[in-house]
Design an enzyme around this catalytic site. Structure first.
Site, PDB file in Angstrom:
ATOM      1  N   THR A   1       0.825  -1.207   0.000  1.00 17.86           N
ATOM      2  CA  THR A   1       0.000   0.000   0.000  1.00 17.86           C
ATOM      3  C   THR A   1       0.856   1.252   0.000  1.00 17.86           C
ATOM      4  O   THR A   1       2.012   1.229   0.457  1.00 17.86           O
ATOM      5  CB  THR A   1      -0.904   0.011   1.247  1.00 17.86           C
ATOM      6  OG1 THR A   1      -1.561   1.278   1.361  1.00 17.86           O
ATOM      7  CG2 THR A   1      -0.097  -0.202   2.521  1.00 17.86           C
ATOM      8  N   ASP A   2       0.290   2.356  -0.476  1.00 23.10           N
ATOM      9  CA  ASP A   2       1.002   3.634  -0.409  1.00 23.10           C
ATOM     10  C   ASP A   2       1.068   4.176   1.018  1.00 23.10           C
ATOM     11  O   ASP A   2       1.856   5.084   1.309  1.00 23.10           O
ATOM     12  CB  ASP A   2       0.363   4.670  -1.335  1.00 23.10           C
ATOM     13  CG  ASP A   2      -1.107   4.946  -1.049  1.00 23.10           C
ATOM     14  OD1 ASP A   2      -1.680   4.330  -0.124  1.00 23.10           O
ATOM     15  OD2 ASP A   2      -1.707   5.769  -1.770  1.00 23.10           O
ATOM     16  N   GLU A   3       0.280   3.603   1.918  1.00 29.85           N
ATOM     17  CA  GLU A   3       0.263   4.113   3.290  1.00 29.85           C
ATOM     18  C   GLU A   3       1.576   3.873   4.033  1.00 29.85           C
ATOM     19  O   GLU A   3       1.836   4.509   5.056  1.00 29.85           O
ATOM     20  CB  GLU A   3      -0.919   3.521   4.060  1.00 29.85           C
ATOM     21  CG  GLU A   3      -2.256   3.924   3.460  1.00 29.85           C
ATOM     22  CD  GLU A   3      -3.430   3.622   4.361  1.00 29.85           C
ATOM     23  OE1 GLU A   3      -3.287   3.704   5.598  1.00 29.85           O
ATOM     24  OE2 GLU A   3      -4.507   3.307   3.829  1.00 29.85           O
TER      25      GLU A   3
ATOM     26  N   TYR B   1      -1.821  -0.353  11.007  1.00 32.55           N
ATOM     27  CA  TYR B   1      -1.954  -1.033   9.715  1.00 32.55           C
ATOM     28  C   TYR B   1      -0.756  -0.766   8.819  1.00 32.55           C
ATOM     29  O   TYR B   1      -0.115  -1.693   8.316  1.00 32.55           O
ATOM     30  CB  TYR B   1      -3.234  -0.597   9.008  1.00 32.55           C
ATOM     31  CG  TYR B   1      -3.218  -0.904   7.520  1.00 32.55           C
ATOM     32  CD1 TYR B   1      -3.141  -2.217   7.066  1.00 32.55           C
ATOM     33  CD2 TYR B   1      -3.250   0.126   6.573  1.00 32.55           C
ATOM     34  CE1 TYR B   1      -3.106  -2.501   5.698  1.00 32.55           C
ATOM     35  CE2 TYR B   1      -3.216  -0.153   5.216  1.00 32.55           C
ATOM     36  CZ  TYR B   1      -3.133  -1.466   4.787  1.00 32.55           C
ATOM     37  OH  TYR B   1      -3.084  -1.738   3.443  1.00 32.55           O
TER      38      TYR B   1
ATOM     39  N   LYS C   1       2.269  -3.293   7.340  1.00 35.40           N
ATOM     40  CA  LYS C   1       2.555  -3.496   5.921  1.00 35.40           C
ATOM     41  C   LYS C   1       3.987  -3.099   5.591  1.00 35.40           C
ATOM     42  O   LYS C   1       4.655  -3.761   4.768  1.00 35.40           O
ATOM     43  CB  LYS C   1       1.567  -2.708   5.058  1.00 35.40           C
ATOM     44  CG  LYS C   1       0.148  -3.245   5.066  1.00 35.40           C
ATOM     45  CD  LYS C   1       0.069  -4.664   4.509  1.00 35.40           C
ATOM     46  CE  LYS C   1       0.317  -4.723   3.014  1.00 35.40           C
ATOM     47  NZ  LYS C   1       0.130  -6.101   2.475  1.00 35.40           N
TER      48      LYS C   1
END
Length: 357
Positions: free
Chosen positions: A133-135, A159, A163
């Site tokens: 994810t870009d997060e 989260y 990741k």
């Protein structure tokens, strides 16, 4: 090619399974634990195809994963299984550590053992594709650039931290053990079969139920939106044509503030399903207390995958959102049982003590 897809009963995973299984030249093994967000109804269109199979298996069970790799003679692992809802990670981070970090560790160990048993052409085409994810890149200021493949990691939530940890493990298994891996980091996905607690389906379905449409803070947080079927096409390219050891950013080039997304949904619904009272669905919007650690902006630079693999999204945000709303209006058979079972209380606001962490 023979694919093992983890998390294939989830939102993005099911889109990947449907895309791959619709090509009879592919074989697709869907491996999913079937937690709250896993739904085999999302695979209804392919579940009777001879080149598709399902195994209810936990990715934390490394020996079971290794056995499936050997039994199904897998060429490519596409690892999508993950706990993915930021608000849930605030209320209960333990499951995110277990699935996203320990589960990825077990997947990598199983993949390494299997890869080392291969030889010849089978060994040369094996890939472990890790979908992220870009997060993991953290908070992006409103007036400062976009995320590239070289952006340093700075996760803000449990989260995104889980990741980021899994991404680092994948790279370590490549550098240390020579496991052929590719990685991809995507922006916010939306589209059919999206679990109803996420922003776009939540707003659509709350509006249809004449319930309030909650928007965090002032609604000014910005996300780059990517239609899920466009993402599935990009993932297919990365898995089969990506260079081992490389990572690829995948985005829709569709930055929108959250409040603009909600208003766009309301405007489309005003036309497609007018309210009985003649008002606008926008009247249901309610600004609510922001969640902790809410990043201001995400934006993806997807020029590498466009340049090197020839991928571009087929949907604009406007066409994708309209198609998504049409799908939810026509497919209450899929989402109504989920809404009734889950309840969908607002998440991400519990204190540490209340969450029991």
């Amino acid at each position: 090619m023979r694919f093992l897809i983890t998390g294939g009963a989830g939102f993005i995973g099911s889109a990947v399974c449907r895309r791959l299984a619709n090509d009879p030249e592919n074989y697709v093994l869907n491996v999913d634990k079937l937690t709250y967000a896993g739904n085999l109804a999302s695979l209804k269109a392919i579940d009777n195809l001879p080149n598709y199979a399902f195994s209810q298996t936990d990715i934390c069970d490394g020996p079971a994963i290794g056995a499936l790799l050997r039994e199904h003679d897998i060429d490519i692992i596409m690892h999508l299984a993950a706990e993915s809802h930021v608000d849930r990670s605030i209320d209960g981070p333990g499951a995110f550590i277990e699935t996203n970090i320990i589960g990825t560790f077990q997947m990598l160990n199983a993949a390494r053992g299997y890869y080392e048993s291969l030889s010849g052409e089978k060994r040369s085409r094996f890939r472990f594709h890790h979908i992220s994810t870009d997060e993991v890149f953290g908070d992006l200021p409103f007036d400062s650039g976009i995320f590239t493949e070289d952006t340093p990691y700075a996760p803000s939530s449990p989260y995104s931290a889980s990741k980021a940890s899994s991404d680092h493990l994948v790279r370590a298994w490549h550098e240390t053990y020579g496991l052929p891996v590719v990685l991809s980091n995507c922006s916010n996905n939306y589209g059919p079969f999206h679990f109803p607690e996420k922003l776009i389906p939540l707003v659509i379905l709350n509006a249809l139920d004449e319930r309030e449409l909650p928007v965090y803070g002032k609604g000014e947080n910005v996300r780059d939106w990517l239609y899920v079927d466009d993402h599935a096409a990009a993932l297919h390219l990365v898995a089969t044509q990506g260079v081992s050891g490389e990572n690829y950013n995948i985005g829709g080039n569709a930055e929108r503030t959250n409040i603009d997304v909600v208003r766009a949904i309301c405007a489309i619904l005003d036309t497609k399903r007018p309210r009985a009272n003649g008002g606008s669905y926008a009247d249901l919007i309610r600004m609510v207390t922001d969640r902790p650690g809410h990043d201001r902006r995400y934006a993806i630079d997807a020029s590498k995958i466009r340049r090197e693999l020839g991928w571009t999204p087929s949907k604009t945000f406007e066409s994708g959102l309209a198609a998504t709303i049409d799908w939810y209006l026509a497919n209450d058979w899929w989402w109504e049982p989920i809404r009734q079972a889950q309840g969908f209380e607002r998440l991400g606001t519990l204190s540490t003590k209340e969450a029991g962490e």
